[in-house]
Design an enzyme around this catalytic site. Structure first.
Site, PDB file in Angstrom:
ATOM      1  N   TYR A 133     -35.236  35.735  29.218  1.00 31.29           N
ATOM      2  CA  TYR A 133     -34.483  36.077  28.000  1.00 31.29           C
ATOM      3  C   TYR A 133     -33.661  34.885  27.506  1.00 31.29           C
ATOM      4  CZ  TYR A 133     -31.336  38.871  25.023  1.00 31.29           C
ATOM      5  OH  TYR A 133     -30.610  39.392  23.981  1.00 31.29           O
ATOM      6  N   LYS A 189     -34.066  32.986  23.938  1.00 32.21           N
ATOM      7  CA  LYS A 189     -32.977  32.947  22.974  1.00 32.21           C
ATOM      8  C   LYS A 189     -32.529  31.519  22.680  1.00 32.21           C
ATOM      9  CE  LYS A 189     -32.740  37.298  22.071  1.00 32.21           C
ATOM     10  NZ  LYS A 189     -33.319  37.763  20.791  1.00 32.21           N
TER      11      LYS A 189
END
Length: 250
Positions: free
Chosen positions: A151, A155
């Site tokens: 993640y 991001k």
């Protein structure tokens, strides 16, 4: 840059719930026609029925053909596309020694590949119109977060992608920015609570205690930031990352 004439049109991915739906709701309240796009087409259609002048479509943002079809469907129905919000996302949290290759690839595919494919498809329409707003969801986890190597990498990639697109597309009247939420009370953070063997309420209370404003965020908090960057007042803002975290990452 072309003047904006008529009712603007926005495409929000992952729009059937959470931050995506809150964003669709905010934009609709501002008089924007909103296409709610989601992997769950039935959920997108149902969500759109709750808003004025909105409609739902299905999309797999990680699939090139599906991304192109989604943009084409919006333009075929409305004749334009002014705003793209790249919000679709999934979680597959785990410590790196337990993280499978599939966990890594699914998260990168939906968040980063999806933002690229949707932005590439949307910019064709926006360049031709001489106007556009692209807002993608990053996260304060972009600088690293335990149990979220996939993640965090995705991001961080969103930030690089947004800054690069801002450089490339600015001369066509298109701004590209990112919003980086902190802890937002959604189904996704509830899933993280479960992984940590906490109830959602316990997780929120503990996080609120660490946050300067002494509360956790809501989808509406993030939607407000997205709507600003997608609006006319943000026409001289591009390549930026707006953090929405109540000061958690200070």
């Amino acid at each position: 840059m072309s003047a904006v004439v008529g009712r603007r049109v926005a495409l929000v991915t992952g729009g059937a719930g959470g931050i995506g739906f809150a964003t669709a709701e905010r934009l609709a309240a501002q008089g924007v026609t909103v296409a709610i796009a989601d992997l769950r087409e039935d959920a997108a259609v149902t969500a759109a029925e709750r808003l004025p002048d909105a409609f739902g479509i299905g999309v797999d943002v990680a699939d090139e053909a599906s991304a192109e079809r989604a943009v084409d469907a919006v333009v075929a129905r409305t004749g334009r596309l002014d705003v793209l919000v790249n919000n679709a996302g999934v979680l597959r949290d785990n410590l790196v020694h337990r993280m499978s290759l599939d966990d890594w690839e699914v998260v990168l595919a939906v968040h980063l590949r999806g933002a690229f494919l949707m932005s590439r498809a949307a910019q064709r329409v926006m360049v031709a119109a001489g106007y556009g707003r692209i807002v993608s969801l990053s996260s304060i986890a972009a600088t690293g977060n335990r149990g979220q190597a996939n993640y965090s990498a995705a991001k961080a990639g969103i930030v690089g992608l947004s800054k690069t697109l801002a450089l490339e597309l600015g001369r066509f009247g298109i701004t590209v920015n990112a919003v980086a939420p902190g802890f937002i009370a959604t189904d996704m953070t509830d899933a993280t609570a479960d992984r940590l063997q906490l109830t959602p309420e316990e997780f929120r209370e503990r996080t609120a205690e660490l946050t300067p404003v002494r509360r956790v965020g809501t989808p509406a908090d993030v939607a407000a930031a997205i709507a600003f960057l997608a609006g006319e007042d943000a026409g001289f803002i591009t390549g930026q990352v707006l953090t929405v975290d109540g000061g958690l990452d200070l």
